[in-house]
Design a protein around this motif. Structure first.
Motif, mmCIF file in Angstrom:
data_model
loop_
_atom_site.group_PDB
_atom_site.id
_atom_site.type_symbol
_atom_site.label_atom_id
_atom_site.label_comp_id
_atom_site.label_asym_id
_atom_site.label_seq_id
_atom_site.Cartn_x
_atom_site.Cartn_y
_atom_site.Cartn_z
ATOM 1 N N LEU A 99 0.722 -0.763 0.146
ATOM 2 C CA LEU A 99 0.066 -0.237 0.219
ATOM 3 C C LEU A 99 1.311 1.160 -0.425
ATOM 4 N N GLY A 100 2.244 1.346 0.875
ATOM 5 C CA GLY A 100 2.397 2.259 0.627
ATOM 6 C C GLY A 100 3.350 2.840 -0.454
ATOM 7 N N THR A 101 4.061 1.784 -1.384
ATOM 8 C CA THR A 101 4.813 1.359 -2.500
ATOM 9 C C THR A 101 3.197 2.513 -3.577
ATOM 10 N N ARG A 116 5.424 4.513 2.117
ATOM 11 C CA ARG A 116 5.786 5.799 0.889
ATOM 12 C C ARG A 116 6.295 6.794 1.295
ATOM 13 N N THR A 117 7.571 7.112 2.878
ATOM 14 C CA THR A 117 8.649 8.290 2.536
ATOM 15 C C THR A 117 9.210 8.295 1.314
ATOM 16 N N GLN A 118 9.406 7.071 1.683
ATOM 17 C CA GLN A 118 10.779 6.708 0.265
ATOM 18 C C GLN A 118 10.497 6.837 -0.665
ATOM 19 N N MET A 119 9.206 6.221 -1.226
ATOM 20 C CA MET A 119 8.385 6.207 -2.953
ATOM 21 C C MET A 119 8.565 7.520 -3.278
ATOM 22 N N LEU A 120 8.337 8.412 -1.953
ATOM 23 C CA LEU A 120 8.314 10.168 -2.627
ATOM 24 C C LEU A 120 9.300 10.169 -3.343
ATOM 25 N N VAL A 121 10.341 10.179 -2.460
ATOM 26 C CA VAL A 121 11.629 10.262 -3.137
ATOM 27 C C VAL A 121 12.022 10.042 -4.188
ATOM 28 N N LEU A 122 12.275 8.653 -4.161
ATOM 29 C CA LEU A 122 12.560 7.849 -5.113
ATOM 30 C C LEU A 122 12.321 8.323 -6.364
ATOM 31 N N LEU A 155 12.575 0.427 -7.776
ATOM 32 C CA LEU A 155 11.789 1.740 -6.514
ATOM 33 C C LEU A 155 12.268 0.463 -5.163
ATOM 34 N N LEU A 156 11.194 -0.405 -5.143
ATOM 35 C CA LEU A 156 11.215 -0.759 -3.305
ATOM 36 C C LEU A 156 12.527 -1.260 -3.480
ATOM 37 N N PRO A 157 13.496 -1.825 -4.157
ATOM 38 C CA PRO A 157 14.502 -2.882 -3.260
ATOM 39 C C PRO A 157 15.555 -2.136 -2.453
ATOM 40 N N ASN A 158 15.225 -0.199 -3.476
ATOM 41 C CA ASN A 158 16.057 1.139 -2.338
ATOM 42 C C ASN A 158 15.307 1.006 -1.148
ATOM 43 N N ALA A 159 14.348 1.386 -1.050
ATOM 44 C CA ALA A 159 13.363 1.690 -0.209
ATOM 45 C C ALA A 159 12.630 0.953 0.955
ATOM 46 N N ILE A 160 13.252 -0.550 0.536
ATOM 47 C CA ILE A 160 12.863 -0.830 1.683
ATOM 48 C C ILE A 160 13.779 -1.342 3.134
ATOM 49 N N ALA A 161 15.237 -0.961 3.605
ATOM 50 C CA ALA A 161 16.009 -1.097 3.951
ATOM 51 C C ALA A 161 15.405 -0.939 5.833
ATOM 52 N N GLY A 162 14.533 0.540 5.697
ATOM 53 C CA GLY A 162 13.975 1.130 6.572
ATOM 54 C C GLY A 162 13.475 -0.128 7.679
#
Length: 283
Positions: free
Chosen positions: A104-106, A166-172, A196-203
């Motif tokens: 959902l966040g993605t 969501r926060t990461q996706m807005l940037v990436l 995008l998701l592989p770079n956003a999921i670490a957090g």
């Protein structure tokens, strides 16, 4: 020269271990409990649910290192078998919110617009209610049991993961490689989930370890209240509840399962902190 290389390698190894000591300690604790859960039939000295009236409230001894409860059941054996259920609570209670929140966040962060607006209002509604009260309400409607607990966690716990992603996706989504992927005609699904998701999921992965601590404590609390695991199954929260009436005369009934909850939660916390250091993520 070889001595110098050996000394440098030793310094490098010590520095590597020092930087990851928290991660290693967390892995060791979690590994111990996972081993207990897997090997329970082989290492538990007694049947965890077998009752023996002649052994009621026996204090810690050589034959029963953690004592027995008011039904004559061996506390150590129940703790070992209880590791299965409590680890299941921690992992499954995190897995479903993680998956739901990530998807959902993605979608919300990538598409924005009305989708993101509706998504944020839904989060505001959920956050308007205290977490534990909302979870207890859902369990009360569905009925007691682990299944109800997992559903309640999935319906309420996804919010934190969705906000992080969501926060990461807005940037990436505005990054150069994302723009290049769009110009190459890649589908939205491929851009979101492969680029995008592989770079956003670490957090979110690091946060899931801290969330596992809360899920474990919530699961034990729900079982303590009689809404989670039902007796006579061995679960640490149930064991604490069963021993509360004997706290002044048979302290071991509540002490050892309570310590098990604390140590396992500590292991998840250490592992999460260490993983954050390795991945360069700060919560």
């Amino acid at each position: 020269m070889s001595t110098g290389h050996a000394f440098s390698a030793k310094i490098g190894w010590s520095r590597w271990l020092g930087q990851r000591l928290t991660l290693v300690a967390g892995m060791a604790i979690l590994g111990l409990f996972i081993f207990m859960a897997i090997a329970a039939p082989m290492i538990a000295p007694y049947d965890p649910i077998a009752q023996n009236g002649d052994l009621r409230l026996v204090p810690p001894s050589f034959l029963h290192p953690f004592g027995t409860d008011n039904f004559g059941r061996d506390i150590l054996s129940r703790i070992i078998w209880g590791a299965r259920i409590d680890l299941q609570i921690a992992f499954i209670g995190v897995a479903f919110p993680f998956l739901i929140g990530t998807v959902l966040g993605t979608i919300s962060g990538y598409f924005g617009g009305i989708i993101d607006t509706v998504f944020m209002r839904l989060i505001d509604i959920i956050l308007a209610f205290p977490f534990l009260v909302l979870m207890l309400s859902i369990i009360a409607i569905l009925g007691p049991g682990l299944g109800s607990f997992y559903i309640a966690m999935a319906l309420v716990g996804w919010v934190s993961y969705a906000r992080l992603i969501r926060t990461q996706m807005l940037v990436l989504k505005n990054s150069d490689y994302a723009v290049a992927a769009v110009s190459l005609g890649f589908s939205n699904a491929r851009i979101m989930f492969r680029h995008l998701l592989p770079n956003a999921i670490a957090g979110s992965v690091v946060f899931s370890m801290s969330d596992a601590v809360l899920v474990l404590l919530n699961g034990a609390a729900i079982s303590y209240l009689g809404l989670g695991v039902q007796p006579p199954l061995a679960e640490w929260g149930v064991m604490v509840a069963e021993g509360q009436s004997f706290i002044s005369t048979a302290w071991w009934i509540t002490l050892f399962p309570g310590l098990s909850i604390v140590v396992l939660a500590f292991g998840f916390s250490l592992f999460g902190d260490g993983l954050g250091e390795v991945l360069g993520v700060r919560e």
